[in-house]
Design a protein around this motif. Structure first.
Motif, PDB file in Angstrom:
ATOM      1  N   ASP A  90      80.172   1.173  17.688  1.00 47.26           N
ATOM      2  CA  ASP A  90      80.492   0.500  16.427  1.00 47.26           C
ATOM      3  C   ASP A  90      80.726  -0.993  16.569  1.00 47.26           C
ATOM      4  O   ASP A  90      80.827  -1.703  15.581  1.00 47.26           O
ATOM      5  N   SER A  91      80.820  -1.477  17.798  1.00 44.57           N
ATOM      6  CA  SER A  91      81.002  -2.916  18.011  1.00 44.57           C
ATOM      7  C   SER A  91      79.701  -3.691  17.794  1.00 44.57           C
ATOM      8  O   SER A  91      79.715  -4.897  17.557  1.00 44.57           O
ATOM      9  N   VAL A  92      78.567  -2.989  17.858  1.00 47.85           N
ATOM     10  CA  VAL A  92      77.257  -3.669  17.794  1.00 47.85           C
ATOM     11  C   VAL A  92      76.912  -4.072  16.356  1.00 47.85           C
ATOM     12  O   VAL A  92      76.896  -3.244  15.457  1.00 47.85           O
ATOM     13  N   LYS A  93      76.627  -5.380  16.170  1.00 51.19           N
ATOM     14  CA  LYS A  93      76.273  -5.890  14.840  1.00 51.19           C
ATOM     15  C   LYS A  93      74.776  -6.190  14.727  1.00 51.19           C
ATOM     16  O   LYS A  93      74.200  -6.149  13.658  1.00 51.19           O
ATOM     17  N   LYS A  94      74.162  -6.512  15.876  1.00 55.19           N
ATOM     18  CA  LYS A  94      72.752  -6.918  15.848  1.00 55.19           C
ATOM     19  C   LYS A  94      71.953  -6.192  16.914  1.00 55.19           C
ATOM     20  O   LYS A  94      72.358  -6.139  18.072  1.00 55.19           O
ATOM     21  N   ILE A  95      70.814  -5.644  16.481  1.00 61.16           N
ATOM     22  CA  ILE A  95      69.861  -5.073  17.443  1.00 61.16           C
ATOM     23  C   ILE A  95      68.609  -5.933  17.338  1.00 61.16           C
ATOM     24  O   ILE A  95      67.991  -6.023  16.271  1.00 61.16           O
ATOM     25  N   GLU A  96      68.270  -6.593  18.432  1.00 56.83           N
ATOM     26  CA  GLU A  96      67.177  -7.561  18.382  1.00 56.83           C
ATOM     27  C   GLU A  96      65.808  -6.894  18.573  1.00 56.83           C
ATOM     28  O   GLU A  96      65.708  -5.705  18.832  1.00 56.83           O
ATOM     29  N   GLY A  97      64.770  -7.714  18.430  1.00 60.52           N
ATOM     30  CA  GLY A  97      63.401  -7.227  18.432  1.00 60.52           C
ATOM     31  C   GLY A  97      63.048  -6.383  19.661  1.00 60.52           C
ATOM     32  O   GLY A  97      63.446  -6.717  20.769  1.00 60.52           O
ATOM     33  N   PHE A  98      62.333  -5.306  19.424  1.00 58.61           N
ATOM     34  CA  PHE A  98      61.786  -4.459  20.492  1.00 58.61           C
ATOM     35  C   PHE A  98      62.865  -3.851  21.399  1.00 58.61           C
ATOM     36  O   PHE A  98      62.564  -3.366  22.484  1.00 58.61           O
ATOM     37  N   ALA A  99      64.141  -3.895  20.956  1.00 56.05           N
ATOM     38  CA  ALA A  99      65.254  -3.486  21.827  1.00 56.05           C
ATOM     39  C   ALA A  99      65.074  -2.066  22.384  1.00 56.05           C
ATOM     40  O   ALA A  99      65.369  -1.809  23.549  1.00 56.05           O
ATOM     41  N   PHE A 100      64.595  -1.142  21.545  1.00 56.95           N
ATOM     42  CA  PHE A 100      64.398   0.248  22.003  1.00 56.95           C
ATOM     43  C   PHE A 100      62.943   0.689  21.777  1.00 56.95           C
ATOM     44  O   PHE A 100      62.642   1.864  21.614  1.00 56.95           O
ATOM     45  N   TYR A 101      62.046  -0.266  21.794  1.00 55.22           N
ATOM     46  CA  TYR A 101      60.625  -0.028  21.526  1.00 55.22           C
ATOM     47  C   TYR A 101      60.017   0.893  22.590  1.00 55.22           C
ATOM     48  O   TYR A 101      60.329   0.782  23.764  1.00 55.22           O
ATOM     49  N   ARG A 102      59.178   1.786  22.131  1.00 53.58           N
ATOM     50  CA  ARG A 102      58.409   2.663  23.012  1.00 53.58           C
ATOM     51  C   ARG A 102      59.274   3.402  24.035  1.00 53.58           C
ATOM     52  O   ARG A 102      59.126   3.271  25.245  1.00 53.58           O
ATOM     53  N   ASN A 103      60.213   4.185  23.493  1.00 49.80           N
ATOM     54  CA  ASN A 103      60.975   5.121  24.309  1.00 49.80           C
ATOM     55  C   ASN A 103      60.564   6.518  23.857  1.00 49.80           C
ATOM     56  O   ASN A 103      59.473   6.696  23.315  1.00 49.80           O
ATOM     57  N   LYS A 104      61.457   7.491  24.061  1.00 49.29           N
ATOM     58  CA  LYS A 104      61.165   8.853  23.578  1.00 49.29           C
ATOM     59  C   LYS A 104      62.286   9.301  22.654  1.00 49.29           C
ATOM     60  O   LYS A 104      62.640  10.475  22.593  1.00 49.29           O
ATOM     61  N   LEU A 105      62.882   8.333  21.973  1.00 46.76           N
ATOM     62  CA  LEU A 105      64.086   8.602  21.185  1.00 46.76           C
ATOM     63  C   LEU A 105      63.868   9.667  20.115  1.00 46.76           C
ATOM     64  O   LEU A 105      62.957   9.561  19.296  1.00 46.76           O
ATOM     65  N   GLU A 106      64.743  10.666  20.151  1.00 48.16           N
ATOM     66  CA  GLU A 106      64.768  11.689  19.102  1.00 48.16           C
ATOM     67  C   GLU A 106      66.031  11.554  18.269  1.00 48.16           C
ATOM     68  O   GLU A 106      66.117  12.047  17.153  1.00 48.16           O
ATOM     69  N   LYS A 107      67.029  10.897  18.846  1.00 47.33           N
ATOM     70  CA  LYS A 107      68.322  10.825  18.177  1.00 47.33           C
ATOM     71  C   LYS A 107      68.979   9.474  18.459  1.00 47.33           C
ATOM     72  O   LYS A 107      69.090   9.058  19.610  1.00 47.33           O
ATOM     73  N   VAL A 108      69.394   8.808  17.376  1.00 53.82           N
ATOM     74  CA  VAL A 108      70.142   7.557  17.522  1.00 53.82           C
ATOM     75  C   VAL A 108      71.370   7.635  16.634  1.00 53.82           C
ATOM     76  O   VAL A 108      71.266   7.958  15.454  1.00 53.82           O
TER      77      VAL A 108
END
Length: 197
Positions: A90-108
């Motif tokens: 909850d401390s995170v305010k900004k997620i910048e470009g491509f931060a989690f690009y091309r992973n296998k994320l099913e859950k965030v």
């Protein structure tokens, strides 16, 4: 899970974790440690407030624990890894470009103080559902491009949804709250039914 990571596996600058040392990289490459626990403080005792650009890019990580001190996640910080699930504190305010690009994320699990999701931050993943926080103002270009979303609830805090933000998903219908000042005509598929409240 025991924490195999030590301060000298990482490169720090002020309150930013910039990346990994050769020793840290070898732990991943040679020893096969792909469960990353990011330290909450620097060796000087400062809280780690930022994960820097490309910090873990192409590091083959399968899991990551992000500490509750981090306020921004840099460009391509976890790009092209193998993460399946991530909790963004909850401390995170900004997620910048491509931060989690091309992973296998099913859950965030998104931060409850997140204000902006930059271009392609979660593009090319396997997300089937997302729960966006009521603090989010910007969903930028291609933010969730090419996932498995069938529906999405846009929070009333959102002001702008940019081009291709939800393109190449399977969203049949979406409600856009009146708070959204800018909705790019190509934010969704041409076939997605858009309802404005």
């Amino acid at each position: 899970m025991t924490n195999v990571w030590e301060y000298d596996d990482f490169i720090f600058k002020g309150d930013e974790l910039k990346g990994m040392t050769k020793k840290g990289k070898d732990k991943v490459k040679v020893e096969g440690y792909t469960d990353m626990i990011i330290p909450a403080t620097t060796p000087d005792g400062l809280p780690v407030k930022r994960i820097g650009e490309n910090a873990f890019y192409r590091r083959k990580l399968t899991t990551v624990v992000i500490p509750e001190t981090v306020e921004s996640i840099g460009y391509d910080a976890f790009g092209v890894c193998s993460l399946v699930e991530v909790v963004i504190p909850d401390s995170v305010k900004k997620i910048e470009g491509f931060a989690f690009y091309r992973n296998k994320l099913e859950k965030v699990k998104f931060s409850n103080s997140l204000v902006s999701i930059a271009p392609s931050a979660f593009a090319l993943n396997n997300l089937a559902e997302i729960n966006l926080p009521e603090t989010l103002e910007l969903i930028d270009t291609s933010a969730f491009y090419k996932n498995d979303l069938e529906e999405v609830k846009i929070p009333k805090s959102v002001k702008k949804i940019n081009m291709y933000a939800f393109n190449k998903n399977n969203i049949f219908e979406v409600e856009i709250p009146s708070s959204v000042e800018f909705l790019h005509e190509r934010a969704f598929e041409p076939t997605t039914i858009i309802k404005r409240d």
